[in-house]
Design an enzyme around this catalytic site. Structure first.
Site, PDB file in Angstrom:
ATOM      1  N   SER A 106       0.815  -1.215   0.000  1.00  0.00           N
ATOM      2  CA  SER A 106       0.000   0.000   0.000  1.00  0.00           C
ATOM      3  C   SER A 106       0.847   1.264   0.000  1.00  0.00           C
ATOM      4  O   SER A 106       0.419   2.298  -0.531  1.00  0.00           O
ATOM      5  CB  SER A 106      -0.932   0.007   1.208  1.00  0.00           C
ATOM      6  OG  SER A 106      -1.888  -1.021   1.102  1.00  0.00           O
ATOM      7  N   THR A 169      -1.842   4.102   3.498  1.00  0.00           N
ATOM      8  CA  THR A 169      -2.559   4.879   2.488  1.00  0.00           C
ATOM      9  C   THR A 169      -2.799   6.323   2.907  1.00  0.00           C
ATOM     10  O   THR A 169      -2.475   7.244   2.149  1.00  0.00           O
ATOM     11  CB  THR A 169      -3.866   4.175   2.105  1.00  0.00           C
ATOM     12  OG1 THR A 169      -3.559   2.896   1.541  1.00  0.00           O
ATOM     13  CG2 THR A 169      -4.646   4.991   1.080  1.00  0.00           C
ATOM     14  N   PHE A 274     -11.024   8.411  15.902  1.00  0.00           N
ATOM     15  CA  PHE A 274     -12.213   7.722  16.362  1.00  0.00           C
ATOM     16  C   PHE A 274     -11.948   6.327  16.940  1.00  0.00           C
ATOM     17  O   PHE A 274     -12.886   5.607  17.266  1.00  0.00           O
ATOM     18  CB  PHE A 274     -13.219   7.626  15.217  1.00  0.00           C
ATOM     19  CG  PHE A 274     -13.558   8.963  14.620  1.00  0.00           C
ATOM     20  CD1 PHE A 274     -14.281   9.899  15.343  1.00  0.00           C
ATOM     21  CD2 PHE A 274     -13.130   9.307  13.347  1.00  0.00           C
ATOM     22  CE1 PHE A 274     -14.592  11.140  14.805  1.00  0.00           C
ATOM     23  CE2 PHE A 274     -13.432  10.540  12.796  1.00  0.00           C
ATOM     24  CZ  PHE A 274     -14.166  11.461  13.526  1.00  0.00           C
ATOM     25  N   HIS A 362      -3.690  -1.739  -4.888  1.00  0.00           N
ATOM     26  CA  HIS A 362      -3.252  -3.070  -5.311  1.00  0.00           C
ATOM     27  C   HIS A 362      -4.444  -4.009  -5.237  1.00  0.00           C
ATOM     28  O   HIS A 362      -5.530  -3.625  -4.789  1.00  0.00           O
ATOM     29  CB  HIS A 362      -2.117  -3.597  -4.414  1.00  0.00           C
ATOM     30  CG  HIS A 362      -2.489  -3.659  -2.963  1.00  0.00           C
ATOM     31  ND1 HIS A 362      -3.286  -4.646  -2.430  1.00  0.00           N
ATOM     32  CD2 HIS A 362      -2.189  -2.835  -1.920  1.00  0.00           C
ATOM     33  CE1 HIS A 362      -3.452  -4.435  -1.136  1.00  0.00           C
ATOM     34  NE2 HIS A 362      -2.801  -3.327  -0.802  1.00  0.00           N
TER      35      HIS A 362
END
Length: 500
Positions: A106, A169, A274, A362
């Site tokens: 990633s 990411t 969160f 990916h």
């Protein structure tokens, strides 16, 4: 002779004549799709806003199986159902390999998209000259991200994710590192800070104002708080949430109620953390944790206050995380969550000024195999109208399976023969061919869907880093950054003390 044959055909009963394709619903639906394509107007060439959606690990089979599950969940025919992003008018295929491996992770996956340059696996925000886990090479190989360039050009920027906000990411929007695992100072080897590198949580919060994110929603609260507080894991004693709140008009939200209560018309950066780590799957999410669609809606409302426009990165992270566990139920549920978030973005934006791109960093080794009828659940056993379609050994088999992963056969153990109730349970792990503690990524090209300015440039097959070029072109970044009004203040490119 021809006249005789025609006369004979006319004498045949109506039941023996060919069906009228013009009344067939499949035919008429395809004709309508053609008419829509013929009437499509070319998109404009400049965008005010760009929203990039990443379905982490969402290859073609994930889209297909996710579409089927989403349709079946709604009592519809899953095969012909459409996810929101499948209605976008332009699509293509992205080649995702990294600078050093056939199959990317990633970090390089998002870095290529956000910087225009492929790097090595586990690195982000740097070029391919770097060495893994080497701080000095990261400082030399640093490349600005699309979000940083957009911010410097006067646009608002934001990141939304269902993972930790320092995960691979989301870090692609603001991070520069040769190792994605350096998320808090506790993760750094001693030589890294000595050489001038800081962790990703600090990179996010301590970025110079000219390139700092305006919105950051996700998890990873633990990486922002000092250890000894019951929640934090930082060894340096820093409370990065306090640092954030020290900025002008900054706000911090910790739960769904806080997110819903935000006044999106009030200026100032907003950090939403969160969960201590990743957010829970949509299948397990409590009411206290916001969903991807809610976070996306709030981020768009906040960023839209900037008259110059914005860049927003949105990630449905748990597709990948549950594929790693061979848990197709949760992974494919997250595909539907991405679809809901894209729908929110489509409803809140104008295709005349907002470029929306949906793609993946990916793929994963998910396989959808033949045998089941369309009326059978995609998560179930291979059946045709309720009758089992067994394997070559006469045993039941599942419609979905994986190439690798923790449900693969371990040495000395026999694989169980499942029943329908077992495989439909949300905790069931689909079988894998090869045992590994975590399923491996797959290397096939991934889909790209787009609408809005310059979206027609995302057709055919192209390199993953080409997506950056399209986004930058749509925003006219080259011209904006050459504008004399855009100034590089001292310390914009790097921290003033030379740190990464």
């Amino acid at each position: 002779m021809k006249a005789a044959i025609l006369a004979l055909l006319l004498m045949l009963p109506a039941a023996a004549q060919a069906a009228d394709s013009a009344t067939n619903p499949q035919f008429t639906a395809a004709r309508a799709a053609l008419n829509n394509a013929l009437n499509r107007q070319p998109p404009p060439r400049r965008a005010r806003n760009v929203i990039l959606f990443i379905g982490d690990g969402m290859g073609i089979n994930s889209v297909t199986a996710g579409r089927i599950l989403a349709g079946q969940t709604r009592g519809r025919d899953g095969a012909s159902y459409q996810l929101s992003f499948e209605t976008l008018p332009y699509s293509g295929l992205s080649k995702t390999y990294s600078a050093d491996k056939l199959v990317t992770d990633s970090s390089n996956g998002i870095s290529a998209i956000m910087t225009g340059v492929k790097t090595i696996n586990a690195a982000t925000g740097v070029d391919d000259s770097v060495t893994g886990k080497d701080c000095p090479s990261a400082l030399k190989g640093r490349i600005p991200t699309l979000a940083e360039q957009a911010a410097r050009a006067g646009l608002a920027t934001g990141v939304v994710t269902t993972s930790g906000i320092t995960d691979a990411t989301p870090a692609g929007a603001y991070g520069h590192t040769t190792f994605r695992g350096w998320r808090a100072d506790a993760d750094l080897p001693p030589e890294a800070p000595a050489a001038g590198c800081i962790d990703l949580a600090r990179q996010l919060v301590e970025a110079p104002e000219a390139i700092r994110l305006d919105v950051a929603f996700g998890g990873d609260l633990n990486n922002f708080l000092p250890s000894g507080t019951g929640e934090g894991r930082r060894k340096d004693g820093l409370d990065l949430t306090a640092t954030w709140l020290g900025y002008d008009h900054a706000r911090l939200v910790r739960d769904a109620a806080g997110l819903a209560a935000l006044d999106t018309r009030t200026p100032g950066p907003v950090l939403g953390l969160f969960a201590g780590g990743d957010l829970p799957s949509a299948a397990d999410r409590p009411d206290t944790v916001p969903g991807l669609a809610a976070m996306t809606a709030t981020a768009i409302d906040l960023l839209s206050q900037d008259p110059d426009g914005y860049v927003l990165l949105v990630e449905s992270a748990a597709i990948d995380k549950w594929h790693h566990q061979n848990n197709a139920y949760r992974a494919l549920t997250e595909v539907d969550e991405l679809s809901k978030a894209v729908q929110v973005a489509m409803e809140r934006t104008d295709p005349r000024d907002t470029l929306i791109i949906v793609t993946a960093d990916h793929s994963h080794g998910l396989v959808l195999t033949a045998g089941s009828g369309r009326d059978e659940p995609v998560l179930g056993l291979v059946r045709y109208h309720g009758e089992l379609q067994t394997d070559g050994n006469g045993r039941p088999r599942t419609t979905l399976s994986y190439a690798t992963g923790p449900s693969g056969p371990k040495e000395g153990t026999a694989s169980a023969i499942p029943d329908q109730a077992t495989v439909l349970a949300k905790d069931y792990r689909q079988p894998a061919l090869t045992y590994m503690t975590s399923a491996q990524h797959a290397g096939e090209d991934v889909p790209v869907y787009a609408r809005g300015p310059d979206s027609d440039l995302l057709t055919g097959t192209f390199e993953s880093n080409y997506i950056y070029q399209v986004m930058a072109h749509a925003l006219d970044l080259d011209a904006r950054l050459q504008d004399p009004a855009v100034r590089l203040d001292s310390g914009d490119q790097e921290h003033t003390d030379g740190r990464q």
